[in-house]
Design a protein around this motif. Sequence first.
Motif, PDB file in Angstrom:
ATOM      1  N   MET B   1       0.856  -1.193   0.000  1.00 59.51           N
ATOM      2  CA  MET B   1       0.000   0.000   0.000  1.00 59.51           C
ATOM      3  C   MET B   1       0.885   1.234   0.000  1.00 59.51           C
ATOM      4  O   MET B   1       1.840   1.299   0.749  1.00 59.51           O
ATOM      5  N   ALA B   2       0.574   2.195  -0.870  1.00 59.30           N
ATOM      6  CA  ALA B   2       1.401   3.402  -0.923  1.00 59.30           C
ATOM      7  C   ALA B   2       0.533   4.614  -1.221  1.00 59.30           C
ATOM      8  O   ALA B   2      -0.410   4.533  -2.022  1.00 59.30           O
ATOM      9  N   TRP B   3       0.879   5.689  -0.565  1.00 59.95           N
ATOM     10  CA  TRP B   3       0.214   6.957  -0.885  1.00 59.95           C
ATOM     11  C   TRP B   3       1.080   7.737  -1.857  1.00 59.95           C
ATOM     12  O   TRP B   3       2.286   7.858  -1.658  1.00 59.95           O
ATOM     13  N   LEU B   4       0.479   8.245  -2.873  1.00 61.68           N
ATOM     14  CA  LEU B   4       1.160   9.163  -3.792  1.00 61.68           C
ATOM     15  C   LEU B   4       0.564  10.539  -3.507  1.00 61.68           C
ATOM     16  O   LEU B   4      -0.621  10.765  -3.775  1.00 61.68           O
ATOM     17  N   ASN B   5       1.374  11.413  -2.955  1.00 54.18           N
ATOM     18  CA  ASN B   5       0.841  12.690  -2.490  1.00 54.18           C
ATOM     19  C   ASN B   5       1.212  13.864  -3.386  1.00 54.18           C
ATOM     20  O   ASN B   5       2.299  13.888  -3.967  1.00 54.18           O
ATOM     21  N   ASN B   6       0.321  14.812  -3.465  1.00 54.49           N
ATOM     22  CA  ASN B   6       0.538  16.057  -4.217  1.00 54.49           C
ATOM     23  C   ASN B   6       0.903  15.782  -5.674  1.00 54.49           C
ATOM     24  O   ASN B   6       1.887  16.296  -6.193  1.00 54.49           O
ATOM     25  N   LYS B   7       0.126  14.932  -6.300  1.00 54.25           N
ATOM     26  CA  LYS B   7       0.350  14.584  -7.702  1.00 54.25           C
ATOM     27  C   LYS B   7      -0.747  15.186  -8.572  1.00 54.25           C
ATOM     28  O   LYS B   7      -1.812  15.561  -8.082  1.00 54.25           O
ATOM     29  N   LYS B   8      -0.459  15.248  -9.865  1.00 57.35           N
ATOM     30  CA  LYS B   8      -1.471  15.713 -10.825  1.00 57.35           C
ATOM     31  C   LYS B   8      -2.070  14.511 -11.558  1.00 57.35           C
ATOM     32  O   LYS B   8      -1.385  13.509 -11.775  1.00 57.35           O
ATOM     33  N   VAL B   9      -3.299  14.676 -11.963  1.00 60.12           N
ATOM     34  CA  VAL B   9      -3.914  13.709 -12.882  1.00 60.12           C
ATOM     35  C   VAL B   9      -3.692  14.291 -14.288  1.00 60.12           C
ATOM     36  O   VAL B   9      -4.287  15.302 -14.648  1.00 60.12           O
ATOM     37  N   SER B  10      -2.808  13.662 -15.045  1.00 57.24           N
ATOM     38  CA  SER B  10      -2.428  14.228 -16.338  1.00 57.24           C
ATOM     39  C   SER B  10      -3.280  13.734 -17.491  1.00 57.24           C
ATOM     40  O   SER B  10      -3.309  14.360 -18.548  1.00 57.24           O
ATOM     41  N   ALA B  11      -3.929  12.593 -17.319  1.00 55.10           N
ATOM     42  CA  ALA B  11      -4.763  12.061 -18.396  1.00 55.10           C
ATOM     43  C   ALA B  11      -5.752  11.059 -17.801  1.00 55.10           C
ATOM     44  O   ALA B  11      -5.543  10.554 -16.697  1.00 55.10           O
ATOM     45  N   LEU B  12      -6.794  10.793 -18.551  1.00 49.74           N
ATOM     46  CA  LEU B  12      -7.804   9.824 -18.121  1.00 49.74           C
ATOM     47  C   LEU B  12      -8.127   8.898 -19.286  1.00 49.74           C
ATOM     48  O   LEU B  12      -8.028   9.299 -20.454  1.00 49.74           O
ATOM     49  N   TRP B  13      -8.500   7.690 -18.966  1.00 50.78           N
ATOM     50  CA  TRP B  13      -8.867   6.737 -20.018  1.00 50.78           C
ATOM     51  C   TRP B  13      -9.954   5.808 -19.495  1.00 50.78           C
ATOM     52  O   TRP B  13      -9.951   5.427 -18.323  1.00 50.78           O
ATOM     53  N   ALA B  14     -10.889   5.473 -20.366  1.00 46.85           N
ATOM     54  CA  ALA B  14     -11.913   4.477 -20.033  1.00 46.85           C
ATOM     55  C   ALA B  14     -12.355   3.815 -21.333  1.00 46.85           C
ATOM     56  O   ALA B  14     -12.141   4.364 -22.422  1.00 46.85           O
ATOM     57  N   ASN B  15     -12.949   2.651 -21.229  1.00 46.88           N
ATOM     58  CA  ASN B  15     -13.502   2.041 -22.436  1.00 46.88           C
ATOM     59  C   ASN B  15     -14.868   1.429 -22.103  1.00 46.88           C
ATOM     60  O   ASN B  15     -15.444   1.714 -21.046  1.00 46.88           O
ATOM     61  N   TYR B  16     -15.344   0.582 -22.989  1.00 48.20           N
ATOM     62  CA  TYR B  16     -16.717   0.066 -22.875  1.00 48.20           C
ATOM     63  C   TYR B  16     -16.876  -0.957 -21.746  1.00 48.20           C
ATOM     64  O   TYR B  16     -17.997  -1.292 -21.368  1.00 48.20           O
ATOM     65  N   VAL B  59      -3.403   9.966  -3.651  1.00 48.83           N
ATOM     66  CA  VAL B  59      -4.096   8.710  -3.931  1.00 48.83           C
ATOM     67  C   VAL B  59      -3.416   7.562  -3.200  1.00 48.83           C
ATOM     68  O   VAL B  59      -2.193   7.522  -3.076  1.00 48.83           O
ATOM     69  N   ARG B  60      -4.216   6.646  -2.725  1.00 51.44           N
ATOM     70  CA  ARG B  60      -3.679   5.429  -2.105  1.00 51.44           C
ATOM     71  C   ARG B  60      -3.803   4.308  -3.121  1.00 51.44           C
ATOM     72  O   ARG B  60      -4.892   4.023  -3.619  1.00 51.44           O
ATOM     73  N   VAL B  61      -2.646   3.738  -3.455  1.00 52.38           N
ATOM     74  CA  VAL B  61      -2.608   2.651  -4.438  1.00 52.38           C
ATOM     75  C   VAL B  61      -2.310   1.354  -3.698  1.00 52.38           C
ATOM     76  O   VAL B  61      -1.327   1.264  -2.948  1.00 52.38           O
ATOM     77  N   ASP B  62      -3.158   0.386  -3.903  1.00 51.21           N
ATOM     78  CA  ASP B  62      -3.007  -0.899  -3.218  1.00 51.21           C
ATOM     79  C   ASP B  62      -3.341  -1.999  -4.226  1.00 51.21           C
ATOM     80  O   ASP B  62      -4.391  -1.932  -4.873  1.00 51.21           O
ATOM     81  N   ALA B  63      -2.450  -2.957  -4.360  1.00 56.62           N
ATOM     82  CA  ALA B  63      -2.659  -4.064  -5.303  1.00 56.62           C
ATOM     83  C   ALA B  63      -2.977  -3.528  -6.702  1.00 56.62           C
ATOM     84  O   ALA B  63      -3.898  -4.002  -7.372  1.00 56.62           O
ATOM     85  N   ASP B  64      -2.209  -2.533  -7.127  1.00 56.44           N
ATOM     86  CA  ASP B  64      -2.348  -1.954  -8.472  1.00 56.44           C
ATOM     87  C   ASP B  64      -3.683  -1.281  -8.718  1.00 56.44           C
ATOM     88  O   ASP B  64      -4.114  -1.138  -9.873  1.00 56.44           O
TER      89      ASP B  64
END
Lengths: 173, 72
Positions: B1-16, B59-64
């Motif tokens: 588990m890791a926190w990524l702090n003070n980061k930007k969201v540079s792009a977004l992606w989604a599909n069907y 953001v907290r990232v855990d198990a990808d």
Amino acid sequence: MADDRVKSSPGATPHVPKELARQLVLAVDDSAARAPIRIGLHVEGGLADERYDFDFEAWGTGVASSALSCRMTGRSPQPKQGTLSAKELTELLRKVDVEALAEAARRTPRFPPDSLVGRLEVGNETQRVSVLFMADPEQARSAGYEPPRAVRELTAAIYDLAAKQLHEKTVAP
Amino acid sequence: MAWLNNKKVSALWANYEESNSWGWIDGAWRKFHDDHDDACTNFTILAAHAKAGNRDVNVRVDADRVKEMYVW
């Protein structure tokens, strides 16, 4: 029924020069951060009997390669690949201003025919900044497209390294 | 588990596909948690706001998977 754990993932990478800039800053002092960095300069063009071609690539591991062919001055040394010293690599990394290069990349000159065209690239595994510029200072001046300082300084540093590697007094156009 | 702090969201992606939404955060694509559709949708909304407003995120990232997010 399909396993919903197996889903598609994004295939493209967004252009985020700030991430590359951050890595360059780290790379000056941290050799581990250097490894994925690549700096390249490719210059070509000119009239057929004055044709000039130059290629330089340096990787964060220190490996660098240079090649030059200039019909106008008769320079055509054997292409070389070698390893930059830690000091040379550090100095080269210090010359890279990613944000200024990204800004320059947004303004591509309108190249007149037979111009010498330079392509300066800095990148890592995910990011790349590529600047097209007029590589002959005289042509650039007369066309009104002199490259910005960040491009001139990095290009000059690359020419110096390549001249040393190719045992030429100068490799600049 | 890791926190990524003070980061930007540079792009977004989604599909069907169901609950398949990702954000480019701190130099990599991060998949929003997809065990619960609502959570995935919520993360996408927060990330879109952060991107549009050029706001920092933690953001907290855990198990990808992104499993928690603050937008400042």
